[in-house]
Motif scaffolding. Sequence first.
Motif, PDB file in Angstrom:
ATOM      1  N   MET A   1      23.643 -27.151  15.910  1.00 16.33           N
ATOM      2  CA  MET A   1      23.038 -25.981  15.325  1.00 16.33           C
ATOM      3  C   MET A   1      21.549 -26.002  15.657  1.00 16.33           C
ATOM      4  N   PRO A   2      20.986 -24.820  16.042  1.00 18.24           N
ATOM      5  CA  PRO A   2      19.569 -24.785  16.373  1.00 18.24           C
ATOM      6  C   PRO A   2      18.703 -25.129  15.167  1.00 18.24           C
ATOM      7  N   LYS A   3      17.624 -25.803  15.469  1.00 15.88           N
ATOM      8  CA  LYS A   3      16.676 -26.188  14.422  1.00 15.88           C
ATOM      9  C   LYS A   3      15.895 -24.964  13.967  1.00 15.88           C
ATOM     10  N   LYS A   4      15.759 -24.788  12.676  1.00 11.95           N
ATOM     11  CA  LYS A   4      14.993 -23.669  12.133  1.00 11.95           C
ATOM     12  C   LYS A   4      13.512 -23.932  12.333  1.00 11.95           C
ATOM     13  N   SER A   5      12.797 -22.890  12.729  1.00  8.71           N
ATOM     14  CA  SER A   5      11.356 -23.047  12.897  1.00  8.71           C
ATOM     15  C   SER A   5      10.689 -22.980  11.525  1.00  8.71           C
ATOM     16  N   ALA A   6       9.442 -23.295  11.505  1.00  5.81           N
ATOM     17  CA  ALA A   6       8.680 -23.245  10.254  1.00  5.81           C
ATOM     18  C   ALA A   6       8.667 -21.820   9.719  1.00  5.81           C
ATOM     19  N   ASP A   7       8.408 -21.679   8.445  1.00  5.72           N
ATOM     20  CA  ASP A   7       8.349 -20.365   7.810  1.00  5.72           C
ATOM     21  C   ASP A   7       7.426 -19.464   8.634  1.00  5.72           C
ATOM     22  N   PRO A   8       7.911 -18.265   9.060  1.00  2.00           N
ATOM     23  CA  PRO A   8       7.092 -17.407   9.906  1.00  2.00           C
ATOM     24  C   PRO A   8       5.892 -16.815   9.199  1.00  2.00           C
ATOM     25  N   GLY A   9       5.870 -16.898   7.888  1.00  2.00           N
ATOM     26  CA  GLY A   9       4.720 -16.394   7.141  1.00  2.00           C
ATOM     27  C   GLY A   9       4.966 -15.017   6.577  1.00  2.00           C
ATOM     28  N   PRO A  10       4.038 -14.554   5.771  1.00  2.00           N
ATOM     29  CA  PRO A  10       4.220 -13.275   5.074  1.00  2.00           C
ATOM     30  C   PRO A  10       4.114 -12.061   5.994  1.00  2.00           C
ATOM     31  N   SER A  11       3.584 -12.226   7.190  1.00  2.00           N
ATOM     32  CA  SER A  11       3.430 -11.072   8.071  1.00  2.00           C
ATOM     33  C   SER A  11       4.748 -10.636   8.700  1.00  2.00           C
ATOM     34  N   VAL A  12       5.778 -11.496   8.666  1.00  2.00           N
ATOM     35  CA  VAL A  12       7.082 -11.139   9.221  1.00  2.00           C
ATOM     36  C   VAL A  12       7.921 -10.518   8.109  1.00  2.00           C
ATOM     37  N   LYS A  13       8.329  -9.261   8.325  1.00  2.00           N
ATOM     38  CA  LYS A  13       9.016  -8.509   7.274  1.00  2.00           C
ATOM     39  C   LYS A  13      10.525  -8.717   7.248  1.00  2.00           C
ATOM     40  N   LEU A  17      16.073 -11.782  11.011  1.00  2.00           N
ATOM     41  CA  LEU A  17      16.058 -11.288  12.385  1.00  2.00           C
ATOM     42  C   LEU A  17      15.071 -12.103  13.219  1.00  2.00           C
ATOM     43  N   TYR A  18      13.919 -12.413  12.657  1.00  2.00           N
ATOM     44  CA  TYR A  18      12.918 -13.228  13.345  1.00  2.00           C
ATOM     45  C   TYR A  18      13.536 -14.550  13.800  1.00  2.00           C
ATOM     46  N   GLU A  19      14.240 -15.231  12.905  1.00  2.00           N
ATOM     47  CA  GLU A  19      14.860 -16.524  13.242  1.00  2.00           C
ATOM     48  C   GLU A  19      15.911 -16.370  14.326  1.00  2.00           C
ATOM     49  N   ARG A  20      16.707 -15.315  14.242  1.00  2.00           N
ATOM     50  CA  ARG A  20      17.733 -15.101  15.268  1.00  2.00           C
ATOM     51  C   ARG A  20      17.089 -14.875  16.638  1.00  2.00           C
ATOM     52  N   LEU A  21      16.022 -14.104  16.669  1.00  2.00           N
ATOM     53  CA  LEU A  21      15.318 -13.854  17.932  1.00  2.00           C
ATOM     54  C   LEU A  21      14.685 -15.128  18.486  1.00  2.00           C
ATOM     55  N   GLY A  25      15.417 -17.628  22.056  1.00  2.00           N
ATOM     56  CA  GLY A  25      14.401 -18.067  23.005  1.00  2.00           C
ATOM     57  C   GLY A  25      13.210 -17.150  23.137  1.00  2.00           C
ATOM     58  N   ASN A  26      13.120 -16.136  22.311  1.00  2.00           N
ATOM     59  CA  ASN A  26      11.979 -15.225  22.368  1.00  2.00           C
ATOM     60  C   ASN A  26      10.732 -15.899  21.799  1.00  2.00           C
ATOM     61  N   SER A  27       9.572 -15.433  22.248  1.00  2.00           N
ATOM     62  CA  SER A  27       8.312 -15.984  21.753  1.00  2.00           C
ATOM     63  C   SER A  27       8.109 -15.607  20.289  1.00  2.00           C
ATOM     64  N   LYS A  28       7.203 -16.311  19.623  1.00  2.00           N
ATOM     65  CA  LYS A  28       6.895 -16.011  18.227  1.00  2.00           C
ATOM     66  C   LYS A  28       6.361 -14.590  18.086  1.00  2.00           C
ATOM     67  N   GLN A  29       5.480 -14.192  18.993  1.00  2.00           N
ATOM     68  CA  GLN A  29       4.875 -12.871  18.915  1.00  2.00           C
ATOM     69  C   GLN A  29       5.922 -11.773  19.110  1.00  2.00           C
ATOM     70  N   LYS A  30       6.775 -11.934  20.132  1.00  2.00           N
ATOM     71  CA  LYS A  30       7.791 -10.922  20.398  1.00  2.00           C
ATOM     72  C   LYS A  30       8.783 -10.843  19.243  1.00  2.00           C
ATOM     73  N   SER A  31       9.197 -11.994  18.728  1.00  2.00           N
ATOM     74  CA  SER A  31      10.148 -12.022  17.614  1.00  2.00           C
ATOM     75  C   SER A  31       9.568 -11.329  16.388  1.00  2.00           C
ATOM     76  N   ALA A  32       8.313 -11.594  16.085  1.00  2.00           N
ATOM     77  CA  ALA A  32       7.670 -10.973  14.930  1.00  2.00           C
ATOM     78  C   ALA A  32       7.541  -9.470  15.129  1.00  2.00           C
TER      79      ALA A  32
END
Length: 91
Positions: A1-13, A17-21, A25-32
């Motif tokens: 199972m893929p490792k979950k990244s750190a909490d994306p922060g309050p700016s990600v609504k 979906l952010y985690e799935r993106l 393999g999408n970048s943090k900026q593109k995912s957000a």
Amino acid sequence: MPKKSADPGPSVKDPELYERLRDEGNSKQKSARIANAAANSSRSAVGKKGGRSGDYEDWSKQDLYDRAKEIGIDGRSSMSKSQLIDALRHS
């Protein structure tokens, strides 16, 4: 199972979906950016926002020539409209 990244922060609504993106393999900026756009409208509408260029057949020969010049297609001055279309599609 893929490792979950750190909490994306309050700016990600839409963190789900952010985690799935990010897992895809999408970048943090593109995912957000995608997650926030989806949260502001609907997930299905996000993919439909992009513009659409007309078909090359609808372009004038001069427009095709100008585009061929822009991207550096050699021999464009002696090409017919159909040859310009073919050259643009395969460049």
